[in-house]
Write a protein that holds these residues in place. Structure first.
Motif, PDB file in Angstrom:
ATOM      1  N   ARG A 148       8.136  12.525   1.870  1.00  0.00           N
ATOM      2  CA  ARG A 148       9.522  12.562   2.351  1.00  0.00           C
ATOM      3  C   ARG A 148      10.359  11.464   1.693  1.00  0.00           C
ATOM      4  O   ARG A 148      11.524  11.667   1.381  1.00  0.00           O
ATOM      5  CB  ARG A 148       9.570  12.450   3.869  1.00  0.00           C
ATOM      6  N   GLU A 149       9.741  10.289   1.490  1.00  0.00           N
ATOM      7  CA  GLU A 149      10.470   9.219   0.823  1.00  0.00           C
ATOM      8  C   GLU A 149      10.822   9.618  -0.616  1.00  0.00           C
ATOM      9  O   GLU A 149      11.934   9.351  -1.086  1.00  0.00           O
ATOM     10  CB  GLU A 149       9.626   7.942   0.806  1.00  0.00           C
ATOM     11  N   ARG A 181       0.839  -1.212   0.000  1.00  0.00           N
ATOM     12  CA  ARG A 181       0.000   0.000   0.000  1.00  0.00           C
ATOM     13  C   ARG A 181       0.863   1.246   0.000  1.00  0.00           C
ATOM     14  O   ARG A 181       0.579   2.221  -0.682  1.00  0.00           O
ATOM     15  CB  ARG A 181      -0.947   0.002   1.218  1.00  0.00           C
ATOM     16  N   GLY A 182       1.973   1.209   0.802  1.00  0.00           N
ATOM     17  CA  GLY A 182       2.890   2.347   0.856  1.00  0.00           C
ATOM     18  C   GLY A 182       3.509   2.624  -0.502  1.00  0.00           C
ATOM     19  O   GLY A 182       3.622   3.763  -0.935  1.00  0.00           O
ATOM     20  N   GLN A 183       3.921   1.541  -1.189  1.00  0.00           N
ATOM     21  CA  GLN A 183       4.509   1.691  -2.523  1.00  0.00           C
ATOM     22  C   GLN A 183       3.479   2.262  -3.493  1.00  0.00           C
ATOM     23  O   GLN A 183       3.796   3.101  -4.333  1.00  0.00           O
ATOM     24  CB  GLN A 183       5.017   0.332  -3.038  1.00  0.00           C
ATOM     25  N   GLY A 184       2.205   1.786  -3.377  1.00  0.00           N
ATOM     26  CA  GLY A 184       1.148   2.270  -4.264  1.00  0.00           C
ATOM     27  C   GLY A 184       0.878   3.753  -4.079  1.00  0.00           C
ATOM     28  O   GLY A 184       0.788   4.499  -5.061  1.00  0.00           O
ATOM     29  N   SER A 185       0.787   4.204  -2.836  1.00  0.00           N
ATOM     30  CA  SER A 185       0.520   5.623  -2.584  1.00  0.00           C
ATOM     31  C   SER A 185       1.718   6.476  -2.985  1.00  0.00           C
ATOM     32  O   SER A 185       1.574   7.583  -3.488  1.00  0.00           O
ATOM     33  CB  SER A 185       0.135   5.866  -1.119  1.00  0.00           C
ATOM     34  N   ARG A 186       2.908   5.944  -2.817  1.00  0.00           N
ATOM     35  CA  ARG A 186       4.122   6.674  -3.219  1.00  0.00           C
ATOM     36  C   ARG A 186       4.144   6.847  -4.737  1.00  0.00           C
ATOM     37  O   ARG A 186       4.460   7.926  -5.237  1.00  0.00           O
ATOM     38  CB  ARG A 186       5.351   5.908  -2.735  1.00  0.00           C
ATOM     39  N   SER A 187       3.776   5.792  -5.476  1.00  0.00           N
ATOM     40  CA  SER A 187       3.723   5.877  -6.944  1.00  0.00           C
ATOM     41  C   SER A 187       2.709   6.913  -7.401  1.00  0.00           C
ATOM     42  O   SER A 187       2.970   7.685  -8.331  1.00  0.00           O
ATOM     43  CB  SER A 187       3.352   4.522  -7.539  1.00  0.00           C
ATOM     44  N   LYS A 188       1.551   6.919  -6.753  1.00  0.00           N
ATOM     45  CA  LYS A 188       0.508   7.892  -7.115  1.00  0.00           C
ATOM     46  C   LYS A 188       1.012   9.317  -6.893  1.00  0.00           C
ATOM     47  O   LYS A 188       0.810  10.197  -7.735  1.00  0.00           O
ATOM     48  CB  LYS A 188      -0.755   7.656  -6.286  1.00  0.00           C
ATOM     49  N   LEU A 195      -2.773  16.282  -1.789  1.00  0.00           N
ATOM     50  CA  LEU A 195      -1.796  15.192  -1.738  1.00  0.00           C
ATOM     51  C   LEU A 195      -2.316  14.023  -0.899  1.00  0.00           C
ATOM     52  O   LEU A 195      -2.120  12.861  -1.254  1.00  0.00           O
ATOM     53  CB  LEU A 195      -0.461  15.700  -1.197  1.00  0.00           C
ATOM     54  N   ARG A 196      -3.002  14.331   0.201  1.00  0.00           N
ATOM     55  CA  ARG A 196      -3.596  13.284   1.043  1.00  0.00           C
ATOM     56  C   ARG A 196      -4.622  12.496   0.232  1.00  0.00           C
ATOM     57  O   ARG A 196      -4.674  11.266   0.283  1.00  0.00           O
ATOM     58  CB  ARG A 196      -4.260  13.894   2.278  1.00  0.00           C
ATOM     59  N   GLU A 197      -5.435  13.216  -0.532  1.00  0.00           N
ATOM     60  CA  GLU A 197      -6.465  12.568  -1.355  1.00  0.00           C
ATOM     61  C   GLU A 197      -5.835  11.697  -2.448  1.00  0.00           C
ATOM     62  O   GLU A 197      -6.262  10.569  -2.682  1.00  0.00           O
ATOM     63  CB  GLU A 197      -7.353  13.647  -1.988  1.00  0.00           C
ATOM     64  N   ILE A 198      -4.815  12.215  -3.106  1.00  0.00           N
ATOM     65  CA  ILE A 198      -4.132  11.463  -4.172  1.00  0.00           C
ATOM     66  C   ILE A 198      -3.521  10.183  -3.604  1.00  0.00           C
ATOM     67  O   ILE A 198      -3.648   9.098  -4.179  1.00  0.00           O
ATOM     68  CB  ILE A 198      -3.025  12.316  -4.841  1.00  0.00           C
ATOM     69  N   ALA A 199      -2.849  10.300  -2.445  1.00  0.00           N
ATOM     70  CA  ALA A 199      -2.167   9.150  -1.839  1.00  0.00           C
ATOM     71  C   ALA A 199      -3.156   8.133  -1.302  1.00  0.00           C
ATOM     72  O   ALA A 199      -2.883   6.930  -1.297  1.00  0.00           O
ATOM     73  CB  ALA A 199      -1.236   9.616  -0.729  1.00  0.00           C
ATOM     74  N   GLY A 200      -4.304   8.602  -0.828  1.00  0.00           N
ATOM     75  CA  GLY A 200      -5.295   7.695  -0.259  1.00  0.00           C
ATOM     76  C   GLY A 200      -4.879   7.105   1.072  1.00  0.00           C
ATOM     77  O   GLY A 200      -5.322   6.026   1.450  1.00  0.00           O
ATOM     78  N   THR A 201      -4.025   7.820   1.809  1.00  0.00           N
ATOM     79  CA  THR A 201      -3.562   7.331   3.108  1.00  0.00           C
ATOM     80  C   THR A 201      -3.240   8.501   4.025  1.00  0.00           C
ATOM     81  O   THR A 201      -2.878   9.584   3.557  1.00  0.00           O
ATOM     82  CB  THR A 201      -2.298   6.441   2.948  1.00  0.00           C
ATOM     83  N   SER A 202      -3.358   8.268   5.322  1.00  0.00           N
ATOM     84  CA  SER A 202      -3.005   9.316   6.291  1.00  0.00           C
ATOM     85  C   SER A 202      -1.484   9.478   6.377  1.00  0.00           C
ATOM     86  O   SER A 202      -1.000  10.459   6.927  1.00  0.00           O
ATOM     87  CB  SER A 202      -3.575   8.967   7.674  1.00  0.00           C
ATOM     88  N   GLU A 203      -0.738   8.533   5.830  1.00  0.00           N
ATOM     89  CA  GLU A 203       0.728   8.594   5.868  1.00  0.00           C
ATOM     90  C   GLU A 203       1.312   9.216   4.610  1.00  0.00           C
ATOM     91  O   GLU A 203       2.458   8.967   4.242  1.00  0.00           O
ATOM     92  CB  GLU A 203       1.301   7.198   6.090  1.00  0.00           C
ATOM     93  N   PHE A 250       3.128  14.560  -8.756  1.00  0.00           N
ATOM     94  CA  PHE A 250       4.147  15.619  -8.726  1.00  0.00           C
ATOM     95  C   PHE A 250       4.730  15.841 -10.119  1.00  0.00           C
ATOM     96  O   PHE A 250       4.909  16.979 -10.544  1.00  0.00           O
ATOM     97  CB  PHE A 250       5.271  15.272  -7.738  1.00  0.00           C
ATOM     98  N   ILE A 251       5.037  14.748 -10.823  1.00  0.00           N
ATOM     99  CA  ILE A 251       5.629  14.862 -12.158  1.00  0.00           C
ATOM    100  C   ILE A 251       4.658  15.556 -13.123  1.00  0.00           C
ATOM    101  O   ILE A 251       5.073  16.379 -13.944  1.00  0.00           O
ATOM    102  CB  ILE A 251       6.069  13.471 -12.682  1.00  0.00           C
ATOM    103  N   GLU A 252       3.367  15.261 -13.013  1.00  0.00           N
ATOM    104  CA  GLU A 252       2.357  15.907 -13.866  1.00  0.00           C
ATOM    105  C   GLU A 252       2.213  17.396 -13.548  1.00  0.00           C
ATOM    106  O   GLU A 252       1.722  18.159 -14.377  1.00  0.00           O
ATOM    107  CB  GLU A 252       0.988  15.244 -13.669  1.00  0.00           C
ATOM    108  N   ASN A 253       2.625  17.790 -12.342  1.00  0.00           N
ATOM    109  CA  ASN A 253       2.420  19.171 -11.888  1.00  0.00           C
ATOM    110  C   ASN A 253       3.725  19.859 -11.518  1.00  0.00           C
ATOM    111  O   ASN A 253       3.770  20.639 -10.552  1.00  0.00           O
ATOM    112  CB  ASN A 253       1.451  19.182 -10.700  1.00  0.00           C
ATOM    113  N   VAL A 254       4.795  19.596 -12.261  1.00  0.00           N
ATOM    114  CA  VAL A 254       6.092  20.228 -11.998  1.00  0.00           C
ATOM    115  C   VAL A 254       5.928  21.752 -12.018  1.00  0.00           C
ATOM    116  O   VAL A 254       5.325  22.320 -12.934  1.00  0.00           O
ATOM    117  CB  VAL A 254       7.138  19.818 -13.058  1.00  0.00           C
ATOM    118  N   GLY A 255       6.457  22.407 -10.972  1.00  0.00           N
ATOM    119  CA  GLY A 255       6.428  23.870 -10.924  1.00  0.00           C
ATOM    120  C   GLY A 255       5.154  24.459 -10.361  1.00  0.00           C
ATOM    121  O   GLY A 255       5.062  25.670 -10.168  1.00  0.00           O
TER     122      GLY A 255
END
Length: 198
Positions: A46-47, A7-14, A32-40, A19-24
């Protein structure tokens, strides 16, 4: 790989893709919380920054950003750092810090003082961030809750001394003093019984 790690890897990928789609562009923590789908989500950001070398900045890095705002400056990687904190070091730091967040004072499992809907989950944070030359040595680590950790990158607060805490408690209304007393008795029941003489 455990389900939690997947799950951590999945939210990190999302988050990476977003971020890449929204550079700058300035991105806020709610999105970001909504995109990741996790409270972490904060840990995943940070990762991306520390382990993958993504050039993500916050208000601690740029005065034009407000707390809770993030920006991927460009796609050029910056030096990244592998996680190197052992289980033994984590246990040592948590025990040394009394299983209590060193910023807000919340204890593990308690409702968080800034977000009562969340139980306090403790993480290990760097006092001097690795991106600023900090190490994984126990002296540079502290227990920090997930709520404080989301906005505390590269931020160090001094812990108040007992004399200052006592001065604040003395100035507080009696109802607040009683609330502090109840909290202390609940946190240190064995000591409280000794003091009362039971």
């Amino acid at each position: 790989m455990s389900k939690k790690a997947q799950r951590g890897q999945g939210s990190r990928s999302k988050l990476r893709d977003y971020f890449i789609e929204n550079v700058g562009f300035v991105l806020d923590s709610d999105t970001l919380r909504e995109i990741a789908g996790t409270s972490e989500w904060g840990r995943r950001v940070r990762e991306l920054r520390n382990e993958e070398g993504m050039n993500i900045v916050t208000h601690n890095d740029r005065s034009t950003l407000k707390p809770g705002e993030y920006m991927l400056l460009d796609l050029k990687p910056v030096p990244s750092f592998e996680r190197g904190i052992s289980k033994e070091t984590r246990a040592l730091v948590l025990d040394r810090n009394g299983f209590t967040c060193q910023m807000c004072g919340a204890a593990a499992g308690e409702p968080n003082p800034y977000d009562a809907n969340r139980k306090t989950r403790l993480h290990i944070g760097h006092i001097i961030d690795k991106s600023m030359g900090g190490t994984d040595e126990p002296g540079n680590l502290r227990a920090i809750c997930s709520v404080c950790n989301e906005g505390a990158s590269n931020l160090t607060l001094d812990r108040p001394k007992a004399i200052k805490l006592l001065a604040q408690i003395r100035r507080a209304p009696a109802s607040d003093q009683l609330e502090v007393l109840e909290w202390i008795i609940k946190k240190f029941p064995a000591h409280a019984k000794k003091l009362i003489g039971e």
